[in-house]
Design an enzyme around this catalytic site. Structure first.
Site, PDB file in Angstrom:
ATOM      1  N   LYS A  59       0.838  -1.210   0.000  1.00 19.31           N
ATOM      2  CA  LYS A  59       0.000   0.000   0.000  1.00 19.31           C
ATOM      3  C   LYS A  59       0.866   1.251   0.000  1.00 19.31           C
ATOM      4  O   LYS A  59       0.657   2.161  -0.808  1.00 19.31           O
ATOM      5  CB  LYS A  59      -0.908  -0.047   1.234  1.00 19.31           C
ATOM      6  CG  LYS A  59      -2.138   0.801   1.128  1.00 19.31           C
ATOM      7  CD  LYS A  59      -3.021   0.642   2.370  1.00 19.31           C
ATOM      8  CE  LYS A  59      -3.797  -0.661   2.365  1.00 19.31           C
ATOM      9  NZ  LYS A  59      -4.395  -0.963   3.673  1.00 19.31           N
TER      10      LYS A  59
ATOM     11  N   ARG B  85      -3.285   3.081   8.518  1.00 16.88           N
ATOM     12  CA  ARG B  85      -3.547   1.889   7.701  1.00 16.88           C
ATOM     13  C   ARG B  85      -2.363   0.938   7.768  1.00 16.88           C
ATOM     14  O   ARG B  85      -1.222   1.367   7.639  1.00 16.88           O
ATOM     15  CB  ARG B  85      -3.770   2.299   6.231  1.00 16.88           C
ATOM     16  CG  ARG B  85      -4.592   3.562   6.074  1.00 16.88           C
ATOM     17  CD  ARG B  85      -4.596   4.099   4.643  1.00 16.88           C
ATOM     18  NE  ARG B  85      -5.295   3.248   3.711  1.00 16.88           N
ATOM     19  CZ  ARG B  85      -5.340   3.482   2.392  1.00 16.88           C
ATOM     20  NH1 ARG B  85      -4.683   4.519   1.872  1.00 16.88           N
ATOM     21  NH2 ARG B  85      -5.992   2.657   1.605  1.00 16.88           N
TER      22      ARG B  85
ATOM     23  N   GLY C 274      -6.184 -10.463   8.160  1.00 19.21           N
ATOM     24  CA  GLY C 274      -5.639 -10.855   9.446  1.00 19.21           C
ATOM     25  C   GLY C 274      -4.828  -9.733  10.049  1.00 19.21           C
ATOM     26  O   GLY C 274      -4.548  -9.730  11.236  1.00 19.21           O
TER      27      GLY C 274
ATOM     28  N   MET D 216      -4.261  -5.592  11.003  1.00 12.96           N
ATOM     29  CA  MET D 216      -5.164  -4.631  11.627  1.00 12.96           C
ATOM     30  C   MET D 216      -6.008  -3.880  10.599  1.00 12.96           C
ATOM     31  O   MET D 216      -5.525  -3.515   9.547  1.00 12.96           O
ATOM     32  CB  MET D 216      -4.372  -3.624  12.451  1.00 12.96           C
ATOM     33  CG  MET D 216      -5.266  -2.849  13.385  1.00 12.96           C
ATOM     34  SD  MET D 216      -4.532  -1.321  13.952  1.00 12.96           S
ATOM     35  CE  MET D 216      -4.842  -0.265  12.552  1.00 12.96           C
TER      36      MET D 216
ATOM     37  N   ARG E 201       0.622 -46.829 -19.623  1.00  9.80           N
ATOM     38  CA  ARG E 201       0.688 -47.936 -18.648  1.00  9.80           C
ATOM     39  C   ARG E 201      -0.126 -49.100 -19.190  1.00  9.80           C
ATOM     40  O   ARG E 201      -1.343 -49.013 -19.287  1.00  9.80           O
ATOM     41  CB  ARG E 201       0.079 -47.511 -17.316  1.00  9.80           C
ATOM     42  CG  ARG E 201       0.651 -46.254 -16.702  1.00  9.80           C
ATOM     43  CD  ARG E 201      -0.235 -45.914 -15.506  1.00  9.80           C
ATOM     44  NE  ARG E 201       0.161 -44.717 -14.804  1.00  9.80           N
ATOM     45  CZ  ARG E 201      -0.296 -43.510 -15.105  1.00  9.80           C
ATOM     46  NH1 ARG E 201      -1.141 -43.330 -16.107  1.00  9.80           N
ATOM     47  NH2 ARG E 201       0.083 -42.471 -14.393  1.00  9.80           N
TER      48      ARG E 201
ATOM     49  N   ARG F  96       5.268 -48.543 -21.250  1.00 10.41           N
ATOM     50  CA  ARG F  96       5.903 -49.241 -20.130  1.00 10.41           C
ATOM     51  C   ARG F  96       5.398 -50.678 -20.083  1.00 10.41           C
ATOM     52  O   ARG F  96       4.187 -50.908 -20.086  1.00 10.41           O
ATOM     53  CB  ARG F  96       5.569 -48.532 -18.817  1.00 10.41           C
ATOM     54  CG  ARG F  96       6.182 -49.239 -17.613  1.00 10.41           C
ATOM     55  CD  ARG F  96       5.884 -48.520 -16.321  1.00 10.41           C
ATOM     56  NE  ARG F  96       4.479 -48.613 -15.962  1.00 10.41           N
ATOM     57  CZ  ARG F  96       3.951 -47.976 -14.914  1.00 10.41           C
ATOM     58  NH1 ARG F  96       4.701 -47.181 -14.179  1.00 10.41           N
ATOM     59  NH2 ARG F  96       2.683 -48.120 -14.638  1.00 10.41           N
TER      60      ARG F  96
ATOM     61  N   GLU G 237      13.402 -45.011 -11.121  1.00  7.89           N
ATOM     62  CA  GLU G 237      12.455 -44.833 -10.022  1.00  7.89           C
ATOM     63  C   GLU G 237      12.946 -45.476  -8.732  1.00  7.89           C
ATOM     64  O   GLU G 237      12.199 -45.598  -7.766  1.00  7.89           O
ATOM     65  CB  GLU G 237      11.067 -45.354 -10.404  1.00  7.89           C
ATOM     66  CG  GLU G 237      11.067 -46.742 -11.002  1.00  7.89           C
ATOM     67  CD  GLU G 237       9.715 -47.146 -11.573  1.00  7.89           C
ATOM     68  OE1 GLU G 237       8.699 -46.568 -11.183  1.00  7.89           O
ATOM     69  OE2 GLU G 237       9.683 -48.061 -12.414  1.00  7.89           O
TER      70      GLU G 237
ATOM     71  N   SER H  36      13.386 -42.267 -18.155  1.00 10.17           N
ATOM     72  CA  SER H  36      12.192 -41.505 -17.811  1.00 10.17           C
ATOM     73  C   SER H  36      12.102 -41.533 -16.293  1.00 10.17           C
ATOM     74  O   SER H  36      12.051 -42.607 -15.695  1.00 10.17           O
ATOM     75  CB  SER H  36      10.960 -42.139 -18.447  1.00 10.17           C
ATOM     76  OG  SER H  36       9.815 -41.434 -18.031  1.00 10.17           O
TER      77      SER H  36
ATOM     78  N   GLY I  46      10.538 -41.745 -13.099  1.00  9.02           N
ATOM     79  CA  GLY I  46       9.237 -42.114 -12.530  1.00  9.02           C
ATOM     80  C   GLY I  46       9.185 -41.561 -11.126  1.00  9.02           C
ATOM     81  O   GLY I  46       9.460 -42.257 -10.156  1.00  9.02           O
ATOM     82  N   THR I  47       8.859 -40.298 -11.017  1.00  8.81           N
ATOM     83  CA  THR I  47       9.049 -39.613  -9.734  1.00  8.81           C
ATOM     84  C   THR I  47       8.014 -39.997  -8.681  1.00  8.81           C
ATOM     85  O   THR I  47       8.203 -39.665  -7.518  1.00  8.81           O
ATOM     86  CB  THR I  47       9.080 -38.088  -9.927  1.00  8.81           C
ATOM     87  OG1 THR I  47       7.962 -37.719 -10.739  1.00  8.81           O
ATOM     88  CG2 THR I  47      10.371 -37.660 -10.577  1.00  8.81           C
ATOM     89  N   ASN I  48       6.933 -40.671  -9.063  1.00 12.00           N
ATOM     90  CA  ASN I  48       6.024 -41.156  -8.011  1.00 12.00           C
ATOM     91  C   ASN I  48       6.742 -42.205  -7.177  1.00 12.00           C
ATOM     92  O   ASN I  48       6.834 -42.099  -5.960  1.00 12.00           O
ATOM     93  CB  ASN I  48       4.764 -41.771  -8.616  1.00 12.00           C
ATOM     94  CG  ASN I  48       3.895 -40.738  -9.314  1.00 12.00           C
ATOM     95  OD1 ASN I  48       4.147 -39.550  -9.200  1.00 12.00           O
ATOM     96  ND2 ASN I  48       2.909 -41.201 -10.046  1.00 12.00           N
ATOM     97  N   ASP I  49       7.254 -43.222  -7.861  1.00  8.51           N
ATOM     98  CA  ASP I  49       7.961 -44.272  -7.130  1.00  8.51           C
ATOM     99  C   ASP I  49       9.313 -43.782  -6.620  1.00  8.51           C
ATOM    100  O   ASP I  49       9.746 -44.170  -5.545  1.00  8.51           O
ATOM    101  CB  ASP I  49       8.168 -45.508  -8.020  1.00  8.51           C
ATOM    102  CG  ASP I  49       6.978 -46.464  -7.900  1.00  8.51           C
ATOM    103  OD1 ASP I  49       6.244 -46.353  -6.906  1.00  8.51           O
ATOM    104  OD2 ASP I  49       6.787 -47.298  -8.803  1.00  8.51           O
TER     105      ASP I  49
HETATM  106  P1  ADP Z   1      -7.946  -2.298   3.366  1.00  7.67           P
HETATM  107  O1  ADP Z   1      -6.552  -2.755   3.095  1.00  7.67           O
HETATM  108  O2  ADP Z   1      -8.709  -3.140   4.298  1.00  7.67           O
HETATM  109  O3  ADP Z   1      -8.674  -1.939   2.110  1.00  7.67           O
HETATM  110  P2  ADP Z   1      -7.459   0.492   3.688  1.00  7.67           P
HETATM  111  O4  ADP Z   1      -6.354   1.030   4.495  1.00  7.67           O
HETATM  112  O5  ADP Z   1      -7.269   0.519   2.217  1.00  7.67           O
HETATM  113  O6  ADP Z   1      -7.776  -0.947   4.211  1.00  7.67           O
HETATM  114  O7  ADP Z   1      -8.735   1.352   4.111  1.00  7.67           O
HETATM  115  C1  ADP Z   1     -10.055   0.945   4.333  1.00  7.67           C
HETATM  116  C2  ADP Z   1     -10.991   1.953   3.711  1.00  7.67           C
HETATM  117  O8  ADP Z   1     -10.732   3.273   4.210  1.00  7.67           O
HETATM  118  C3  ADP Z   1     -10.816   2.043   2.210  1.00  7.67           C
HETATM  119  O9  ADP Z   1     -12.065   2.176   1.604  1.00  7.67           O
HETATM  120  C4  ADP Z   1      -9.989   3.275   2.031  1.00  7.67           C
HETATM  121  O10 ADP Z   1     -10.216   3.854   0.773  1.00  7.67           O
HETATM  122  C5  ADP Z   1     -10.481   4.162   3.149  1.00  7.67           C
HETATM  123  N1  ADP Z   1      -9.442   5.122   3.551  1.00  7.67           N
HETATM  124  C6  ADP Z   1      -8.202   4.818   3.951  1.00  7.67           C
HETATM  125  N2  ADP Z   1      -7.493   5.938   4.181  1.00  7.67           N
HETATM  126  C7  ADP Z   1      -8.315   6.974   3.904  1.00  7.67           C
HETATM  127  C8  ADP Z   1      -8.146   8.391   3.921  1.00  7.67           C
HETATM  128  N3  ADP Z   1      -6.998   8.951   4.254  1.00  7.67           N
HETATM  129  N4  ADP Z   1      -9.199   9.148   3.556  1.00  7.67           N
HETATM  130  C9  ADP Z   1     -10.379   8.569   3.205  1.00  7.67           C
HETATM  131  N5  ADP Z   1     -10.590   7.255   3.174  1.00  7.67           N
HETATM  132  C10 ADP Z   1      -9.562   6.448   3.508  1.00  7.67           C
HETATM  133 MG    MG Z   2      -7.794  -0.924   0.727  1.00  5.66          MG
HETATM  134 MG    MG Z   3       6.756 -47.029 -10.859  1.00  9.48          MG
END
Ligand code: ADP
Ligand code: MG
Ligand code: MG
Length: 886
Positions: free
Chosen positions: A26, A96, A105, A107, A574, A630, A758, A777, A779-782
């Protein structure tokens, strides 16, 4: 001193798209967009190096970072003319996360940071929109509490719902400034109750809280799980982006949206996306309001009423379209974009290469070459070979309704529908009557092959991705769902039970071998095509690859499919698969159970014409292309009769008593058949078997040469050779027969005799063996089984855990164990060539269709790879990519 903060926006760009490792995807792309003059709200990125250092130093920030962040904030203040924490004209920012690769996963983003009881009034004043200011504040308190403080967000949702109910509102848009203001007060009470402290009012505390939370989220459990699943190293770290807020929620001239520069599911060159008027970014994805279409044509096509952006904001849309084109020209790839419009002014918030379906990937790659945006070679490298799998099998119509009963393992791709049958013979019978069937078994064994062939798809209750059912189904191109554990089969009652649903033979099922889904009834499918963009890309790929691509096939039908897909020969035919045929199995059993050479020869005489006609069919389809055949390989007990009636059939054919046959059959029992009496050991002990097979091959080859003029090129392959002497003996048998047949037919054909490598011993002794072998050839399975000492049929119980624990990076039966098995191949290649410089080298294990293994084969200097028919296009593309990268 190391720089940890990199600024962008307002004419500054301290990073670029090249800096993904340092700034995360990003951050790198925000800097790049700023550098090429696009409207990007100013901000700064704290590098991934800081994340690593943060963890190295016990989760603390160095003094220098505090100074750098101050300077970063000052940069934003200068560009925007606003002040962080100022009650008069407050600067708000988003915080962000952003790793090298997009990572669920991590933040979630915090928007509107910098609001407190003072600054909210300044924001209201300066924007002249009190409702907007309080709406932003309540969003901020909720997001910060959820994402940074980790408080239970249900309480916040409930408070909003109650507020709406009390006022008789349905939509957030009905709420006015005073309502939002009251809600903020409620929220602050909730925070204090749950957190034990008041909501932070100091904007710098807010900022550092959010920055710490982003770094903290790198080690959150869900991030760790995702990294493990996707092979992302823990030391990469994440970056943090702090960026001036722009507001899509400042009334009806403001908006926010997400877009692709081309259609990500079809690849069509048309802008594609969604937007919302008077909203902030997260509203589009959160599903609180239904987003509107971006373009007029998309809106019309969908028959939707709410205006598209093209219609509602024509000028800003034109500006956006210009940016799309500019980004595509700059990145030379389809982009996935986030934007916000604040009072008519367009701002870019994110761009990255867009994810796409296989179909879209092909179209975009081919179109971009025509548009002179990329070269043919780049186009070849742009398409993931494995993604082609989506296009090579019938697929379920995505718009069709499905009643999913259960989900097993996606063992062999493609979708199929048919009536339930519980055994291989019924599958064959129904197939002959022209009915589509799904073979449902607890697990399959080699005796089920004819039924698997006759079935449209295979469903098993037990067995993993490398179970017999899975491997054979992939080889045949039959869809298969294996290991569907919730399946219970009652063979006596003839029922299949899944949960509370009971089905019987004849009921219709649909399976999707690409997802593992098992569905009741027939779900309509779409047929694969290797035309258009697919065909074009394949031609380009063929132009650059060095490796030849053959197929593993033994039926004329599979050979024909493989040729359609571009196979340049057969790498593995085969012969035993032909033995299971209902019309032959009795003769095969007679041969196996015979006690003397004479008895065996009598049975073999019945098989000779059958094998000859099989080979002739294959030679015809392969029209002059090399065909590696074979000789008999599997342990004989696999062919033995089981039922009384089967024994009776053999007894009659052989003219021997049943009791004698049963005794013979018991004698053939082996404790470890994989390492038992099989491969060339059969030929050494019963040379007449190989002799008759060789005769069938050469007679068929001469006949086809006679009728068509295109002389077949048979390559006779001796399996499971460990020593040169074995090959010497077997080669003599084959050469003798060839000389006899050529004399009889008055025609001499070119042919080769070689061996499968093999066994580790064969690889180590390759220089010696190459004196007799005209080709190897692998035969990488065996070879994998014998090198790792792991039985493929029994591996399902533990191999999954081995991969989870990183003992093997991937299932070694799917992707070659390059370190170990690969080393043996390299040794054999080097030693083989030392003895015979022009020795022909190929691979015929399942790995011949795996792109990573194919890259290894390119590097090892093999001549060809051989893959199952449906993997041939994948292998062609992977071979081209390997050639380009080497
Ligand atoms: P993700 O990776 O989950 O998309 P983002 O960091 O891209 O997270 O942001 C989530 C949402 O917030 C997105 O729709 C993004 O466009 C919006 N957003 C992020 N930063 C800003 C900002 N500075 N102004 C307005 N909207 C923002
Ligand atoms: Mg985004
Ligand atoms: Mg074989």
């Amino acid at each position: 001193m190391t720089q940890y903060v990199y600024r962008f926006g307002g004419g500054v760009a301290e990073g670029s798209a090249e800096d993904k490792n340092l700034l995360g995807g990003k951050g790198a792309n925000l800097a790049e967009m700023a550098a090429i003059g696009l409207p990007v709200p100013p901000g700064f990125t704290i590098s991934t190096e800081m994340c690593t250092r943060y963890y190295d130093e016990g989760e603390r920030f160095p003094e220098s970072l505090i100074e750098e962040v101050k300077a970063g904030v000052a940069h934003i203040e200068t560009v925007t003319g606003k002040q962080f924490g100022s009650a008069a004209d407050p600067l708000l920012v988003s915080v962000r996360s952003g790793a090298r690769v997009s990572m669920p996963g991590m933040m979630d983003t915090v928007l509107n940071l910098g609001l407190n009881d003072e600054t909210v009034r300044g924001l209201a004043e300066i924007s002249g929109d009190e409702r907007f200011a309080w709406d932003s504040y309540r969003r901020f308190v909720q997001m910060y509490s959820d994402v940074v403080l980790g408080l239970d967000h249900d309480a916040f949702e409930d408070a909003l719902e109650i507020m709406k109910e009390d006022n008789g509102f349905f939509l957030d848009t009905d709420m006015e400034a005073s309502h939002w203001q009251a809600l903020v007060a409620e929220y602050k009470t909730i925070v204090e109750a749950q957190w034990g402290k008041p909501f932070p009012q100091d904007v710098n505390d807010q900022l550092w809280g959010a920055v710490s939370a982003v770094f903290g989220s790198w080690q959150a459990d869900r991030a760790k799980v995702y990294r493990k699943l996707n092979d992302i190293p823990g030391n990469w770290g994440t970056a943090v982006n702090v960026q001036a807020m722009v507001f899509g929620n400042m009334g009806d001239t403001s908006a926010t949206g997400v877009a692709f520069t081309r259609n990500p599911s079809t690849g069509e060159h048309a802008y594609y996306g969604e937007w919302l008027i008077n909203a902030q970014g997260e509203d589009v994805v959160a599903g609180i309001r239904t987003p509107q279409y971006l373009t007029k044509s998309a809106r019309e096509q969908a028959g939707a009423k709410p205006l598209s952006m093209e219609e509602a904001m024509p000028e800003t849309f034109a500006e956006l379209a210009r940016v799309f084109d500019l980004l595509e020209a700059h990145y030379r790839d389809m982009q996935d974009i986030e934007f916000t419009v604040e009072r008519g002014q367009l701002w870019m918030l994110q761009t990255r290469s867009g994810k796409r379906t296989a179909k879209a990937a092909l179209k975009i790659a081919v179109d971009m070459v025509a548009e002179k945006l990329i070269s043919e070679q780049e186009a070849i490298l742009r398409v993931d070979p494995m993604a082609l799998d989506q296009l090579l099998h019938p697929t379920l119509d995505p718009d069709a309704k499905r009643d999913v009963l259960t989900t097993g393992l996606p063992a062999s791709p493609g979708a199929a529908s048919g009536k339930i049958v519980f055994d291989a013979d019924s599958a064959e019978r129904h197939n002959e009557m022209g009915e589509d069937v799904i073979l449902v078994r607890v697990e399959t064994s080699p005796e089920d092959i004819h039924g698997m062939h006759a079935a449209r798809g295979i469903l098993t209750a037990r067995g993993g991705m490398t179970s017999h059912a899975a491997v054979v189904a992939r080889g045949m191109g039959r869809p298969c769902v294996s290991g569907a554990g919730s399946l219970s089969i009652d063979n006596n009652a003839g029922t299949l039970t899944i949960g509370s649903r009971v089905m019987k033979a004849g009921d219709v099922l649909t399976i999707d071998g690409s997802t593992g889904e098992v569905m009741l009834g027939e779900v309509p499918t779409l047929q694969p095509e290797l035309v258009g963009d697919f065909g074009t890309l394949m031609v380009w790929a063929d132009g650059v690859r060095r490796l030849r691509v053959r197929t593993n096939a033994e039926t004329p039908n599979d050979c024909a499919v493989a040729r359609e897909f571009g196979a340049e020969g057969i790498g593995l035919c085969r012969t035993e698969h032909m033995f299971f045929d209902a019309s032959r199995i009795t003769a095969v059993r007679q041969m196996i159970l015979a006690e003397s050479e004479e008895g065996r020869r009598e049975a073999l005489a019945k098989l000779l014409p059958e094998q000859r006609s099989d080979f002739a069919e294959i030679f015809r389809v392969m029209a002059g292309l090399p065909v590696t055949i074979r000789l008999l390989d599997p342990p004989l007990h696999e062919f033995l009769p089981h039922s009384e009636s089967e024994f009776a059939d053999v007894a009659e054919a052989a003219g021997i008593g049943i009791e004698v046959l049963k005794r013979r059959s018991a004698e053939l029992h082996e404790f470890n058949p994989m390492l038992g009496h099989r491969g060339c050991r059969l030929g050494v002990t019963y040379p007449e078997i190989y002799e008759v097979q060789a005769r069938a091959i050469f007679e068929a080859a001469c006949d086809v040469a006679e009728e068509s003029g295109a002389a077949p090129i048979p390559e006779v392959m001796i399996p499971l050779v460990a020593t040169r002497k074995e090959l010497t003996l077997m080669k003599a048998v084959v050469d003798d027969v060839a000389a006899q047949v050529f004399a009889e037919k008055g025609r001499v054909l070119e042919y080769l005799v070689g061996t499968m490598i093999e066994l580790p011993r064969a690889a180590l002794m390759a220089d010696n063996i190459a004196h007799d072998a005209e080709f190897f050839s692998f035969g990488t399975n065996d070879l994998t089984q014998t090198t790792l000492g792991v039985s493929r049929d029994d591996a399902a119980r533990f191999l999954g855990q081995y991969v989870d624990k990183g003992i093997y990076p991937r299932d070694p039966f799917v992707s070659l164990d390059i370190e170990g098995v690969g080393q043996l191949i390299e040794i054999a290649v080097e030693k083989g060539r030392k003895t015979r410089s022009d020795i022909k080298l190929g691979i015929c294990g399942e790995h011949g269709g795996d792109p990573a293994s194919i890259a290894f084969c390119e590097a090892a200097g093999l001549d060809y790879v051989s893959a199952s028919p449906y993997r041939v296009p994948i292998a062609r593309l992977a071979a081209a990519q390997a050639a380009l990268k080497s």
